[in-house]
Scaffold this motif. Structure first.
Motif, PDB file in Angstrom:
ATOM      1  N   PHE A  36      64.018 -11.787  -8.134  1.00 34.77           N
ATOM      2  CA  PHE A  36      64.775 -11.047  -8.718  1.00 34.77           C
ATOM      3  C   PHE A  36      64.489 -10.474 -10.057  1.00 34.77           C
ATOM      4  CE2 PHE A  36      68.124 -12.358  -5.687  1.00 34.77           C
ATOM      5  CZ  PHE A  36      68.681 -11.236  -5.141  1.00 34.77           C
ATOM      6  N   LEU A  37      63.490 -11.052 -10.650  1.00 35.21           N
ATOM      7  CA  LEU A  37      62.651 -10.508 -11.823  1.00 35.21           C
ATOM      8  C   LEU A  37      62.073  -9.261 -11.578  1.00 35.21           C
ATOM      9  CD1 LEU A  37      61.481 -13.703 -13.701  1.00 35.21           C
ATOM     10  CD2 LEU A  37      63.169 -11.956 -14.506  1.00 35.21           C
ATOM     11  N   TRP A  95      53.769 -17.095 -10.866  1.00 31.86           N
ATOM     12  CA  TRP A  95      54.506 -17.986 -10.780  1.00 31.86           C
ATOM     13  C   TRP A  95      53.670 -19.147  -9.924  1.00 31.86           C
ATOM     14  CZ3 TRP A  95      57.202 -13.608  -8.784  1.00 31.86           C
ATOM     15  CH2 TRP A  95      56.856 -13.001  -7.621  1.00 31.86           C
ATOM     16  N   ASP A  96      54.430 -20.471  -9.785  1.00 31.53           N
ATOM     17  CA  ASP A  96      53.574 -21.480  -9.012  1.00 31.53           C
ATOM     18  C   ASP A  96      53.336 -20.995  -7.575  1.00 31.53           C
ATOM     19  OD1 ASP A  96      54.333 -23.115 -11.151  1.00 31.53           O
ATOM     20  OD2 ASP A  96      56.129 -23.922 -10.072  1.00 31.53           O
ATOM     21  N   GLY A  97      52.040 -21.013  -7.406  1.00 32.00           N
ATOM     22  CA  GLY A  97      51.618 -20.592  -6.214  1.00 32.00           C
ATOM     23  C   GLY A  97      51.210 -19.205  -5.831  1.00 32.00           C
ATOM     24  N   GLY A  98      51.599 -18.344  -6.728  1.00 30.97           N
ATOM     25  CA  GLY A  98      51.449 -16.808  -6.405  1.00 30.97           C
ATOM     26  C   GLY A  98      51.809 -16.005  -7.520  1.00 30.97           C
ATOM     27  N   HIS A  99      51.774 -14.620  -7.379  1.00 29.51           N
ATOM     28  CA  HIS A  99      51.948 -13.537  -8.302  1.00 29.51           C
ATOM     29  C   HIS A  99      52.697 -12.253  -7.616  1.00 29.51           C
ATOM     30  CE1 HIS A  99      47.930 -12.435  -6.923  1.00 29.51           C
ATOM     31  NE2 HIS A  99      48.359 -11.200  -7.405  1.00 29.51           N
ATOM     32  N   ALA A 100      53.123 -11.416  -8.506  1.00 27.70           N
ATOM     33  CA  ALA A 100      53.376 -10.360  -8.104  1.00 27.70           C
ATOM     34  C   ALA A 100      53.142  -9.079  -9.169  1.00 27.70           C
ATOM     35  CB  ALA A 100      54.909  -9.813  -7.986  1.00 27.70           C
ATOM     36  N   VAL A 101      52.839  -7.938  -8.644  1.00 31.90           N
ATOM     37  CA  VAL A 101      52.589  -6.798  -9.663  1.00 31.90           C
ATOM     38  C   VAL A 101      53.303  -5.579  -9.404  1.00 31.90           C
ATOM     39  CG1 VAL A 101      50.375  -5.391 -10.540  1.00 31.90           C
ATOM     40  CG2 VAL A 101      50.097  -7.692  -9.552  1.00 31.90           C
ATOM     41  N   THR A 102      53.841  -4.959 -10.172  1.00 34.09           N
ATOM     42  CA  THR A 102      54.380  -3.679 -10.080  1.00 34.09           C
ATOM     43  C   THR A 102      54.018  -2.895 -11.158  1.00 34.09           C
ATOM     44  OG1 THR A 102      56.731  -2.847  -9.869  1.00 34.09           O
ATOM     45  CG2 THR A 102      56.531  -4.562 -11.255  1.00 34.09           C
ATOM     46  N   ASP A 103      54.080  -1.242 -10.681  1.00 28.49           N
ATOM     47  CA  ASP A 103      53.846  -0.350 -11.536  1.00 28.49           C
ATOM     48  C   ASP A 103      55.229   0.455 -11.971  1.00 28.49           C
ATOM     49  OD1 ASP A 103      54.268   0.935  -9.356  1.00 28.49           O
ATOM     50  OD2 ASP A 103      52.446   2.043  -9.464  1.00 28.49           O
ATOM     51  N   GLY A 104      56.379  -0.103 -11.302  1.00 31.33           N
ATOM     52  CA  GLY A 104      57.592   0.714 -11.604  1.00 31.33           C
ATOM     53  C   GLY A 104      58.120   1.045 -10.233  1.00 31.33           C
ATOM     54  N   ASP A 105      57.378   1.472  -9.314  1.00 32.43           N
ATOM     55  CA  ASP A 105      57.621   1.908  -8.059  1.00 32.43           C
ATOM     56  C   ASP A 105      57.092   0.994  -6.994  1.00 32.43           C
ATOM     57  OD1 ASP A 105      59.050   3.800  -6.141  1.00 32.43           O
ATOM     58  OD2 ASP A 105      56.965   4.445  -5.879  1.00 32.43           O
ATOM     59  N   SER A 106      55.896   0.747  -6.811  1.00 33.43           N
ATOM     60  CA  SER A 106      55.053   0.206  -5.927  1.00 33.43           C
ATOM     61  C   SER A 106      54.901  -1.125  -6.246  1.00 33.43           C
ATOM     62  CB  SER A 106      53.643   0.909  -5.709  1.00 33.43           C
ATOM     63  OG  SER A 106      53.867   2.366  -5.138  1.00 33.43           O
ATOM     64  N   MET A 107      54.585  -2.127  -5.467  1.00 33.09           N
ATOM     65  CA  MET A 107      54.364  -3.428  -5.804  1.00 33.09           C
ATOM     66  C   MET A 107      53.574  -4.149  -4.796  1.00 33.09           C
ATOM     67  SD  MET A 107      57.745  -5.338  -4.763  1.00 33.09           S
ATOM     68  CE  MET A 107      58.389  -5.383  -2.999  1.00 33.09           C
ATOM     69  N   THR A 125      56.621 -16.111 -21.324  1.00 31.36           N
ATOM     70  CA  THR A 125      57.014 -16.999 -20.291  1.00 31.36           C
ATOM     71  C   THR A 125      58.424 -17.542 -20.277  1.00 31.36           C
ATOM     72  OG1 THR A 125      54.735 -18.148 -20.434  1.00 31.36           O
ATOM     73  CG2 THR A 125      56.473 -19.541 -19.577  1.00 31.36           C
ATOM     74  N   LEU A 126      58.722 -17.315 -19.076  1.00 30.88           N
ATOM     75  CA  LEU A 126      60.290 -17.787 -18.657  1.00 30.88           C
ATOM     76  C   LEU A 126      60.245 -19.104 -18.179  1.00 30.88           C
ATOM     77  CD1 LEU A 126      59.933 -14.473 -19.051  1.00 30.88           C
ATOM     78  CD2 LEU A 126      62.097 -14.502 -17.683  1.00 30.88           C
ATOM     79  N   THR A 127      61.109 -20.240 -18.596  1.00 27.39           N
ATOM     80  CA  THR A 127      61.051 -21.481 -18.065  1.00 27.39           C
ATOM     81  C   THR A 127      62.038 -21.664 -17.010  1.00 27.39           C
ATOM     82  OG1 THR A 127      60.082 -22.133 -20.199  1.00 27.39           O
ATOM     83  CG2 THR A 127      60.914 -23.991 -18.668  1.00 27.39           C
ATOM     84  N   ARG A 128      61.789 -21.997 -15.887  1.00 31.03           N
ATOM     85  CA  ARG A 128      62.486 -22.696 -14.864  1.00 31.03           C
ATOM     86  C   ARG A 128      63.483 -21.594 -14.641  1.00 31.03           C
ATOM     87  NH1 ARG A 128      66.046 -26.528 -14.351  1.00 31.03           N
ATOM     88  NH2 ARG A 128      65.068 -27.149 -12.257  1.00 31.03           N
ATOM     89  N   SER A 131      61.065 -21.585 -10.616  1.00 26.10           N
ATOM     90  CA  SER A 131      59.639 -21.734 -11.011  1.00 26.10           C
ATOM     91  C   SER A 131      59.477 -21.214 -12.563  1.00 26.10           C
ATOM     92  CB  SER A 131      58.544 -20.880 -10.196  1.00 26.10           C
ATOM     93  OG  SER A 131      57.316 -20.845 -10.812  1.00 26.10           O
ATOM     94  N   ASP A 132      58.432 -21.663 -13.376  1.00 27.18           N
ATOM     95  CA  ASP A 132      58.342 -20.842 -14.544  1.00 27.18           C
ATOM     96  C   ASP A 132      57.666 -19.516 -14.090  1.00 27.18           C
ATOM     97  OD1 ASP A 132      59.016 -23.140 -15.753  1.00 27.18           O
ATOM     98  OD2 ASP A 132      57.111 -23.927 -16.502  1.00 27.18           O
ATOM     99  N   VAL A 133      57.803 -18.571 -14.835  1.00 27.02           N
ATOM    100  CA  VAL A 133      57.302 -17.098 -14.737  1.00 27.02           C
ATOM    101  C   VAL A 133      56.584 -16.478 -15.836  1.00 27.02           C
ATOM    102  CG1 VAL A 133      57.780 -14.734 -13.920  1.00 27.02           C
ATOM    103  CG2 VAL A 133      58.951 -16.850 -12.735  1.00 27.02           C
ATOM    104  N   THR A 134      55.309 -16.232 -15.797  1.00 27.33           N
ATOM    105  CA  THR A 134      54.667 -15.440 -16.867  1.00 27.33           C
ATOM    106  C   THR A 134      54.574 -13.950 -16.765  1.00 27.33           C
ATOM    107  OG1 THR A 134      53.909 -17.466 -17.586  1.00 27.33           O
ATOM    108  CG2 THR A 134      52.608 -15.481 -18.496  1.00 27.33           C
ATOM    109  N   LEU A 135      54.939 -12.983 -17.670  1.00 33.94           N
ATOM    110  CA  LEU A 135      54.862 -11.785 -17.658  1.00 33.94           C
ATOM    111  C   LEU A 135      53.762 -11.424 -18.216  1.00 33.94           C
ATOM    112  CD1 LEU A 135      57.835 -12.270 -16.650  1.00 33.94           C
ATOM    113  CD2 LEU A 135      58.307  -9.974 -17.378  1.00 33.94           C
ATOM    114  N   THR A 136      52.714 -10.562 -17.777  1.00 28.55           N
ATOM    115  CA  THR A 136      51.576  -9.966 -18.651  1.00 28.55           C
ATOM    116  C   THR A 136      51.433  -8.572 -18.324  1.00 28.55           C
ATOM    117  OG1 THR A 136      50.090 -11.038 -16.879  1.00 28.55           O
ATOM    118  CG2 THR A 136      50.490 -12.366 -18.709  1.00 28.55           C
ATOM    119  N   LEU A 137      50.704  -7.904 -19.002  1.00 27.98           N
ATOM    120  CA  LEU A 137      50.454  -6.341 -19.167  1.00 27.98           C
ATOM    121  C   LEU A 137      49.138  -6.394 -17.994  1.00 27.98           C
ATOM    122  CD1 LEU A 137      51.709  -3.796 -20.008  1.00 27.98           C
ATOM    123  CD2 LEU A 137      50.057  -3.684 -21.867  1.00 27.98           C
TER     124      LEU A 137
END
Length: 207
Positions: A108-109, A128-140, A99-102, A149-155
């Protein structure tokens, strides 16, 4: 206006340096800008906002204080490029979930999460607040993130079909003007010596 990806990356790097980032961080910001633009995300507007924050609030303390599973900034906010550079250095050793705070301009992450996804061989989800993103390294896939926003990265996470990459970046003219103003700070002002050396006509009218 339309710029090639090379032009976009070059302008972003010079503008970031003009806003006070070191060359290494400016290069990271420029590569991230290019990565986003190649995937159809106009990174110019958030880049200007990020550089303005650095310019106004400083950047010495915008990097993360590393703690297991929770990164915070000493000044109350985190630069996504500084966090991304640390993630790149950690590679597969990055502590997920994280988790990355504020985080300012968390879009840009994404390029750095993509690099980590390639290292791990698994998609990465950013929430993040209100949404999310997924990337496999090329597509997203990505929901538009808020400016802070706070941002949480998960596998893990599903990746939809990705359209072909863009070869040019589209941006508003005023955004390009703003980036140009930051970039102009990197140019030394003309001096009498430089003018006499041929930078401009000098003192003699040779016409």
């Amino acid at each position: 206006m339309s710029l090639s990806l090379n032009e976009t990356e070059s302008l972003a790097k010079t503008a970031a340096k003009g806003a006070g980032l070191c060359w290494g961080m400016a290069e990271e910001a420029a590569k991230a800008t290019r990565w986003l633009c190649a995937r159809g995300i106009d990174a110019g507007d958030p880049l200007v906002a990020l550089l303005f924050r650095h310019d106004e609030e400083g950047h010495a303390q915008a990097g993360p204080e590393l703690m297991d599973g929770d990164w915070r900034g000493a000044e109350g906010w985190l630069c996504p490029v500084a966090c991304g550079a640390v993630l790149s250095d950690l590679g597969p050793a990055a502590p997920l979930p994280l988790t990355l705070t504020r985080v300012a301009l968390p879009v840009f992450l994404l390029p750095f999460a993509a690099r980590l996804a390639l290292d791990l061989g698994h998609p990465i989800t950013l929430s993040w607040d209100g949404g999310h993103a997924v990337t496999d390294g090329d597509s997203m896939s990505v929901d538009t993130p808020p400016p802070m926003s706070d941002v949480t990265l998960t596998l893990g996470g599903p990746i939809p079909a990705q359209p072909p990459h863009k070869t040019r970046a589209e941006s508003d003219q005023m955004i390009l003007v703003s980036l140009g103003i930051y970039a102009a700070r990197t140019r030394a002002p003309a001096t009498e010596a430089s003018r006499l050396a041929g930078a401009v006509a000098g003192l003699t009218d040779n016409d």
